[in-house]
Design a protein around this motif. Structure first.
Motif, short mmCIF file in Angstrom:
data_model
loop_
_atom_site.label_atom_id
_atom_site.label_comp_id
_atom_site.label_asym_id
_atom_site.label_seq_id
_atom_site.Cartn_x
_atom_site.Cartn_y
_atom_site.Cartn_z
N GLU A 99 11.33 7.24 3.94
CA GLU A 99 12.49 7.81 3.24
C GLU A 99 13.23 6.73 2.45
O GLU A 99 13.68 6.96 1.32
CB GLU A 99 13.43 8.47 4.27
CG GLU A 99 14.52 9.30 3.61
CD GLU A 99 15.50 9.89 4.62
OE1 GLU A 99 15.24 9.86 5.84
OE2 GLU A 99 16.55 10.38 4.15
N SER A 100 13.33 5.53 3.03
CA SER A 100 14.02 4.43 2.33
C SER A 100 13.29 4.09 1.03
O SER A 100 13.91 3.89 -0.02
CB SER A 100 14.06 3.17 3.21
OG SER A 100 14.72 3.42 4.41
N LEU A 101 11.96 4.04 1.12
CA LEU A 101 11.19 3.71 -0.09
C LEU A 101 11.27 4.84 -1.10
O LEU A 101 11.43 4.61 -2.31
CB LEU A 101 9.72 3.44 0.27
CG LEU A 101 9.43 2.12 0.97
CD1 LEU A 101 7.96 2.00 1.32
CD2 LEU A 101 9.87 0.93 0.12
N THR A 102 11.16 6.09 -0.63
CA THR A 102 11.19 7.23 -1.56
C THR A 102 12.53 7.28 -2.31
O THR A 102 12.56 7.46 -3.52
CB THR A 102 10.98 8.55 -0.78
OG1 THR A 102 9.76 8.44 -0.07
CG2 THR A 102 10.94 9.74 -1.70
N LYS A 103 13.62 7.07 -1.56
CA LYS A 103 14.94 7.13 -2.21
C LYS A 103 15.09 6.00 -3.22
O LYS A 103 15.66 6.17 -4.30
CB LYS A 103 16.06 7.02 -1.16
CG LYS A 103 16.24 8.30 -0.37
CD LYS A 103 17.35 8.11 0.64
CE LYS A 103 17.85 9.46 1.12
NZ LYS A 103 18.85 9.36 2.14
N THR A 104 14.59 4.81 -2.86
CA THR A 104 14.69 3.67 -3.77
C THR A 104 13.85 3.93 -5.02
O THR A 104 14.30 3.71 -6.16
CB THR A 104 14.18 2.39 -3.06
OG1 THR A 104 14.91 2.24 -1.84
CG2 THR A 104 14.37 1.16 -3.92
N MET A 105 12.63 4.44 -4.80
CA MET A 105 11.73 4.65 -5.95
C MET A 105 12.21 5.79 -6.83
O MET A 105 12.05 5.74 -8.05
CB MET A 105 10.30 4.87 -5.44
CG MET A 105 9.74 3.58 -4.85
SD MET A 105 8.14 3.76 -4.04
CE MET A 105 7.09 4.00 -5.46
N ARG A 125 0.83 -1.22 0.00
CA ARG A 125 0.00 0.00 0.00
C ARG A 125 0.87 1.26 0.00
O ARG A 125 0.57 2.23 -0.70
CB ARG A 125 -0.97 -0.03 1.19
CG ARG A 125 -2.08 -1.08 0.99
CD ARG A 125 -3.07 -1.13 2.14
NE ARG A 125 -2.60 -1.89 3.28
CZ ARG A 125 -2.68 -3.24 3.40
NH1 ARG A 125 -3.25 -3.94 2.45
NH2 ARG A 125 -2.22 -3.85 4.47
N LYS A 126 1.94 1.25 0.74
CA LYS A 126 2.85 2.42 0.76
C LYS A 126 3.45 2.65 -0.63
O LYS A 126 3.53 3.78 -1.11
CB LYS A 126 4.03 2.16 1.72
CG LYS A 126 3.79 2.55 3.16
CD LYS A 126 5.06 2.21 3.97
CE LYS A 126 4.83 2.27 5.47
NZ LYS A 126 4.65 3.62 5.99
N ILE A 127 3.90 1.55 -1.25
CA ILE A 127 4.57 1.68 -2.55
C ILE A 127 3.58 2.20 -3.60
O ILE A 127 3.90 3.09 -4.40
CB ILE A 127 5.21 0.33 -2.97
CG1 ILE A 127 6.46 0.08 -2.12
CG2 ILE A 127 5.54 0.28 -4.46
CD1 ILE A 127 7.24 -1.20 -2.43
N VAL A 128 2.35 1.70 -3.57
CA VAL A 128 1.34 2.16 -4.54
C VAL A 128 1.06 3.65 -4.32
O VAL A 128 1.01 4.44 -5.27
CB VAL A 128 0.05 1.31 -4.43
CG1 VAL A 128 -1.10 1.97 -5.16
CG2 VAL A 128 0.31 -0.09 -4.96
N SER A 129 0.94 4.03 -3.06
CA SER A 129 0.64 5.43 -2.78
C SER A 129 1.80 6.33 -3.22
O SER A 129 1.59 7.37 -3.85
CB SER A 129 0.34 5.52 -1.28
OG SER A 129 0.61 6.76 -0.79
N LEU A 130 3.03 5.93 -2.92
CA LEU A 130 4.19 6.75 -3.32
C LEU A 130 4.34 6.79 -4.84
O LEU A 130 4.78 7.80 -5.40
CB LEU A 130 5.47 6.19 -2.69
CG LEU A 130 5.63 6.39 -1.17
CD1 LEU A 130 6.79 5.54 -0.62
CD2 LEU A 130 5.86 7.86 -0.84
N ALA A 131 3.98 5.72 -5.52
CA ALA A 131 4.15 5.66 -6.99
C ALA A 131 3.26 6.68 -7.69
O ALA A 131 3.58 7.13 -8.80
CB ALA A 131 3.85 4.25 -7.49
#
Ligand code: NAD
Ligand code: UGA
Length: 341
Positions: free
Chosen positions: A324-330, A263-269
């Motif tokens: 932050e880890s997900l945002t930097k990776t994405m 859910r976090k990844i979909v929202s950030l995408a």
């Protein structure tokens, strides 16, 4: 200091090489891999030598490099659960047999080893947090072939430990807990299940495929940003106190269920304008592990590291939070529009 990184072209090896070249100018890297794609941007530097060697086929060439180095990082391994269940002997041959040869050579030539164990050695341990020198290593029955990776790594941990006791081998074992970041896996050509979970979900989004939650997605991991991991590895290289120790290197504050991760990844995408249309079509669906990985898969329901030992002996702590880890990776994968063809 001459640091030999076997598997330098991989996720951890490429970041370790980059850190050494950027910030440790008096260290030299000898980089061994079958692929240099992830370190091409470093190879014009004087402080790195790349040697294309398949360690399964040409051990003699590797042994010459072992003789010349001060510290070895044997990072070449298969680390994707789908391969554990589909081709367990391939995992055994690389992760155990080839790495055992490296350890024996390190003993012969009296070289220091910094070996990547894994959070997977704790297996299905039910401790609230896993402690390096106290927690049990719990795996399943032999028909659950997923555990071949965990057992291969555990056996090497035990072999290295025993060489420390008997032969005075200088070593450190580090156990990464789901490190993530740029260059984790190739997201452009991933079949379902063939990649580690974060890069798998990014790949699904890129290709407009639904995101699969294995057995409902309630299982928990602690995701650790790569810069925190590399920070720990540099401290290990520099510290006398790291000798003959095992360290969990993970982020206990980034505990996250796989469902919440999706859910976090979909929202950030949705923040990447060019991806918006693809993301809106994607659903998060439940899949059965027997269908997704096969019947010889078995999962870890919750995995949280104690990092007290790393804090006490290395003065190391994880710093980068989950979002932050997900945002930097994405950002690494998605900042610029990608055409999938
Ligand atoms: P990776 O798959 O990104 O890198 C492995 C590298 O080994 C690749 O570049 C590959 O080309 C190379 N390699 C494979 N076969 C080879 C061969 N025959 N000869 C020479 N090179 C070969 O893996 P990673 O994430 O960088 O992990 C590095 C190590 O850390 C592995 O031992 C892995 O089991 C361990 N580990 C990683 C994590 C993590 O979170 N990334 C967690 C626990 C343990
Ligand atoms: C990983 C791998 O074994 C190694 O890369 C590594 O040594 C170790 O853990 C670590 O990083 O510490 P695991 O965390 O189970 O094991 O591997 P992932 O493929 O990243 O899967 C995490 C979870 O997500 C699993 O429960 C898996 O079933 C689930 N998953 C994966 C999904 O729900 N959907 C997917 O599409 C992929």
């Amino acid at each position: 200091m001459n640091i030999l990184i076997v598997g330098a072209g991989g996720f951890i090896g490429s970041h370790l090489s980059e850190e050494i070249l950027r910030n440790r100018r008096d260290w030299h890297v000898t980089a061994v891999d079958i692929s240099s794609a992830k370190i091409e941007h470093l190879l014009s530097e004087k402080k790195i030598d790349f040697k294309k060697i398949d360690i399964l086929k040409d051990f003699d060439r590797l042994e010459e490099l072992i003789k010349q180095c001060d510290v070895i990082f044997p990072l070449a391994a298969i680390a994707s659960p789908l391969v554990y269940v589909q081709d367990p002997l391939k995992v055994f041959e690389l992760d155990f047999e080839a790495n055992l040869r490296i350890i024996r050579s390190a003993v012969r030539h009296d070289k220091r080893v910094v070996f990547p164990s894994t959070s997977e050695v704790y297996g299905m341990c039910e401790d609230g947090e896993f402690k390096e020198d106290d927690s049990n290593c719990v795996t399943g029955p032999i028909c659950k072939q997923r555990w071949i990776y965990s057992c291969s790594k555990q056996m090497l941990d035990r072999v290295i430990y025993a060489h420390g006791v008997r032969d005075g081998l200088r070593y450190t074992l580090f156990r990464p807990f789901n490190w993530i970041g740029p260059r984790l896996d190739d997201i452009y050509n991933q079949n379902s299940g063939s990649s580690r979970v974060v890069s798998q979900f990014l790949s699904n989004i890129l290709h407009g495929k639904n995101i699969n939650l294995v057995n409902g997605g309630s299982q928990i991991r602690c995701f650790t940003y790569i810069s925190d991991g590399i920070d720990a590895l540099v401290k290990i290289i520099e510290s006398e106190r790291a000798n003959r120790q095992i360290f969990n290197i993970g982020n206990p504050h980034n505990e996250c269920s796989i469902g919440d991760l999706a859910r976090k990844i979909v929202s950030l995408a949705k923040k990447y304008d060019w991806l918006k249309n693809l993301v809106e079509k994607i659903e998060i669906v439940n899949v059965n592990s027997d269908d997704y990985y096969g019947k010889s898969y078995q999962d870890v329901s919750r995995r949280v590291p104690s990092i007290k030992k790393a804090k006490d002996l290395l003065d190391w702590e994880s710093k980068v939070g989950m979002d932050e880890s997900l945002t930097k990776t994405m950002d690494f994968y998605f900042a610029d529009p990608i055409t999938t063809g």
